[in-house]
Design a protein around this motif. Structure first.
Motif, PDB file in Angstrom:
ATOM      1  N   VAL A  12       0.864  -1.183   0.000  1.00 32.34           N
ATOM      2  CA  VAL A  12       0.000   0.000   0.000  1.00 32.34           C
ATOM      3  C   VAL A  12       0.897   1.229   0.000  1.00 32.34           C
ATOM      4  N   GLN A  13       0.408   2.286  -0.588  1.00 35.65           N
ATOM      5  CA  GLN A  13       1.188   3.524  -0.620  1.00 35.65           C
ATOM      6  C   GLN A  13       0.995   4.329   0.661  1.00 35.65           C
ATOM      7  N   VAL A  14       1.951   5.173   0.925  1.00 33.86           N
ATOM      8  CA  VAL A  14       1.875   6.050   2.098  1.00 33.86           C
ATOM      9  C   VAL A  14       0.563   6.831   2.074  1.00 33.86           C
ATOM     10  N   GLY A  15      -0.081   6.847   3.238  1.00 32.00           N
ATOM     11  CA  GLY A  15      -1.353   7.545   3.354  1.00 32.00           C
ATOM     12  C   GLY A  15      -2.558   6.711   2.994  1.00 32.00           C
ATOM     13  N   GLY A  16      -2.314   5.520   2.484  1.00 37.11           N
ATOM     14  CA  GLY A  16      -3.401   4.641   2.077  1.00 37.11           C
ATOM     15  C   GLY A  16      -3.962   3.840   3.226  1.00 37.11           C
ATOM     16  N   SER A  17      -4.854   2.904   2.886  1.00 37.38           N
ATOM     17  CA  SER A  17      -5.525   2.082   3.897  1.00 37.38           C
ATOM     18  C   SER A  17      -5.428   0.610   3.537  1.00 37.38           C
ATOM     19  N   LEU A  18      -5.538  -0.204   4.576  1.00 37.41           N
ATOM     20  CA  LEU A  18      -5.496  -1.653   4.411  1.00 37.41           C
ATOM     21  C   LEU A  18      -6.275  -2.252   5.571  1.00 37.41           C
ATOM     22  N   ARG A  19      -6.951  -3.368   5.330  1.00 32.23           N
ATOM     23  CA  ARG A  19      -7.647  -4.040   6.415  1.00 32.23           C
ATOM     24  C   ARG A  19      -7.165  -5.473   6.523  1.00 32.23           C
ATOM     25  N   LEU A  20      -6.699  -5.829   7.703  1.00 32.73           N
ATOM     26  CA  LEU A  20      -6.297  -7.199   7.998  1.00 32.73           C
ATOM     27  C   LEU A  20      -7.434  -7.918   8.695  1.00 32.73           C
ATOM     28  N   ALA A  21      -7.515  -9.211   8.472  1.00 31.00           N
ATOM     29  CA  ALA A  21      -8.509 -10.041   9.140  1.00 31.00           C
ATOM     30  C   ALA A  21      -7.835 -11.275   9.727  1.00 31.00           C
ATOM     31  N   PRO A 103      -2.775  -6.097  27.779  1.00 33.15           N
ATOM     32  CA  PRO A 103      -2.849  -5.863  26.339  1.00 33.15           C
ATOM     33  C   PRO A 103      -1.484  -5.540  25.761  1.00 33.15           C
ATOM     34  N   GLY A 104      -1.149  -6.191  24.667  1.00 31.18           N
ATOM     35  CA  GLY A 104       0.111  -5.906  24.009  1.00 31.18           C
ATOM     36  C   GLY A 104       1.315  -6.637  24.574  1.00 31.18           C
ATOM     37  N   ARG A 105       1.127  -7.426  25.608  1.00 33.96           N
ATOM     38  CA  ARG A 105       2.241  -8.193  26.156  1.00 33.96           C
ATOM     39  C   ARG A 105       2.225  -9.579  25.524  1.00 33.96           C
ATOM     40  N   ALA A 106       3.214  -9.841  24.724  1.00 32.59           N
ATOM     41  CA  ALA A 106       3.222 -11.046  23.889  1.00 32.59           C
ATOM     42  C   ALA A 106       3.115 -12.330  24.707  1.00 32.59           C
ATOM     43  N   ASP A 107       3.730 -12.345  25.883  1.00 28.76           N
ATOM     44  CA  ASP A 107       3.722 -13.562  26.699  1.00 28.76           C
ATOM     45  C   ASP A 107       2.318 -13.965  27.144  1.00 28.76           C
ATOM     46  N   ASP A 108       1.368 -13.056  27.124  1.00 28.29           N
ATOM     47  CA  ASP A 108       0.004 -13.358  27.558  1.00 28.29           C
ATOM     48  C   ASP A 108      -0.857 -13.940  26.449  1.00 28.29           C
ATOM     49  N   TYR A 109      -0.309 -14.059  25.262  1.00 30.16           N
ATOM     50  CA  TYR A 109      -1.050 -14.620  24.140  1.00 30.16           C
ATOM     51  C   TYR A 109      -0.501 -16.009  23.853  1.00 30.16           C
ATOM     52  N   THR A 110      -1.362 -16.990  23.845  1.00 27.49           N
ATOM     53  CA  THR A 110      -0.932 -18.380  23.698  1.00 27.49           C
ATOM     54  C   THR A 110      -0.895 -18.832  22.242  1.00 27.49           C
ATOM     55  N   TYR A 111      -1.813 -18.321  21.458  1.00 24.47           N
ATOM     56  CA  TYR A 111      -1.977 -18.804  20.089  1.00 24.47           C
ATOM     57  C   TYR A 111      -1.615 -17.688  19.102  1.00 24.47           C
ATOM     58  N   TRP A 112      -0.931 -18.097  18.038  1.00 23.44           N
ATOM     59  CA  TRP A 112      -0.423 -17.133  17.073  1.00 23.44           C
ATOM     60  C   TRP A 112      -0.718 -17.596  15.651  1.00 23.44           C
ATOM     61  N   GLY A 113      -0.981 -16.623  14.788  1.00 20.28           N
ATOM     62  CA  GLY A 113      -1.133 -16.926  13.378  1.00 20.28           C
ATOM     63  C   GLY A 113       0.227 -16.980  12.699  1.00 20.28           C
ATOM     64  N   GLN A 114       0.198 -17.229  11.406  1.00 22.05           N
ATOM     65  CA  GLN A 114       1.442 -17.388  10.659  1.00 22.05           C
ATOM     66  C   GLN A 114       2.035 -16.062  10.200  1.00 22.05           C
ATOM     67  N   GLY A 115       1.251 -15.004  10.285  1.00 25.42           N
ATOM     68  CA  GLY A 115       1.742 -13.690   9.895  1.00 25.42           C
ATOM     69  C   GLY A 115       1.342 -13.310   8.491  1.00 25.42           C
ATOM     70  N   THR A 116       1.144 -12.012   8.281  1.00 26.53           N
ATOM     71  CA  THR A 116       0.831 -11.485   6.953  1.00 26.53           C
ATOM     72  C   THR A 116       1.640 -10.202   6.762  1.00 26.53           C
ATOM     73  N   GLN A 117       2.284 -10.091   5.597  1.00 24.56           N
ATOM     74  CA  GLN A 117       3.197  -8.982   5.355  1.00 24.56           C
ATOM     75  C   GLN A 117       2.444  -7.731   4.925  1.00 24.56           C
ATOM     76  N   VAL A 118       2.832  -6.614   5.522  1.00 26.17           N
ATOM     77  CA  VAL A 118       2.326  -5.307   5.114  1.00 26.17           C
ATOM     78  C   VAL A 118       3.532  -4.465   4.708  1.00 26.17           C
ATOM     79  N   THR A 119       3.498  -3.953   3.484  1.00 25.46           N
ATOM     80  CA  THR A 119       4.598  -3.138   2.979  1.00 25.46           C
ATOM     81  C   THR A 119       4.041  -1.795   2.532  1.00 25.46           C
ATOM     82  N   VAL A 120       4.584  -0.722   3.109  1.00 27.71           N
ATOM     83  CA  VAL A 120       4.133   0.632   2.780  1.00 27.71           C
ATOM     84  C   VAL A 120       5.217   1.309   1.956  1.00 27.71           C
ATOM     85  N   SER A 121       4.837   1.777   0.784  1.00 26.60           N
ATOM     86  CA  SER A 121       5.816   2.390  -0.113  1.00 26.60           C
ATOM     87  C   SER A 121       5.441   3.850  -0.368  1.00 26.60           C
ATOM     88  N   SER A 122       6.466   4.639  -0.638  1.00 21.56           N
ATOM     89  CA  SER A 122       6.235   6.073  -0.901  1.00 21.56           C
ATOM     90  C   SER A 122       6.165   6.344  -2.391  1.00 21.56           C
TER      91      SER A 122
END
Length: 122
Positions: A12-21, A103-122
């Protein structure tokens, strides 16, 4: 066991939007989004309590990102607006069942997804 499957990443370009699910295989007490950029530590981005729908955001994304949840689908979303180059990272969905989780403390989350890449370009 809980399986988490993320979707919605991309470029996505700088200033743009993206929605993760992130679709979970079952209900969890809370869900969150983390991200990790190359050479940097993983950081919490947003968190939502599945029952009360209270939310938490990292200072770096407040006012730009919104976390929401559809309990009927066990799915959490991260709406990313006004994205910046520093938002470029691998984004992970996470979930857990710990009472009193921070909230936001990684050790308190047991289950994790595989990850999805977000790349912001100018």
């Amino acid at each position: 066991q809980v399986q988490l499957v993320e979707s919605g990443g991309g470029s996505v370009q700088v200033g743009g939007s993206l929605r993760l699910a992130c679709a979970a295989s079952r209900f969890t007490y809370y869900m969150g989004w983390f991200r990790q950029a190359p050479g940097k530590k993983r950081e919490g981005v947003a968190h939502i309590d599945s029952s009360r729908h209270t939310t938490w955001y990292a200072d770096s994304v407040k006012g730009r990102f919104t976390i929401s949840q559809d309990n009927a689908k066990n799915t959490v979303y991260l709406q990313m607006n006004d994205v910046q180059p520093e938002d470029t990272a691998l984004y992970y969905c996470a979930a857990g069942f710990r009472n009193g989780a921070a909230p936001g403390r990684a050790d308190d989350y047991t289950y994790w997804g595989q990850g999805t890449q977000v790349t912001v370009s100018s």
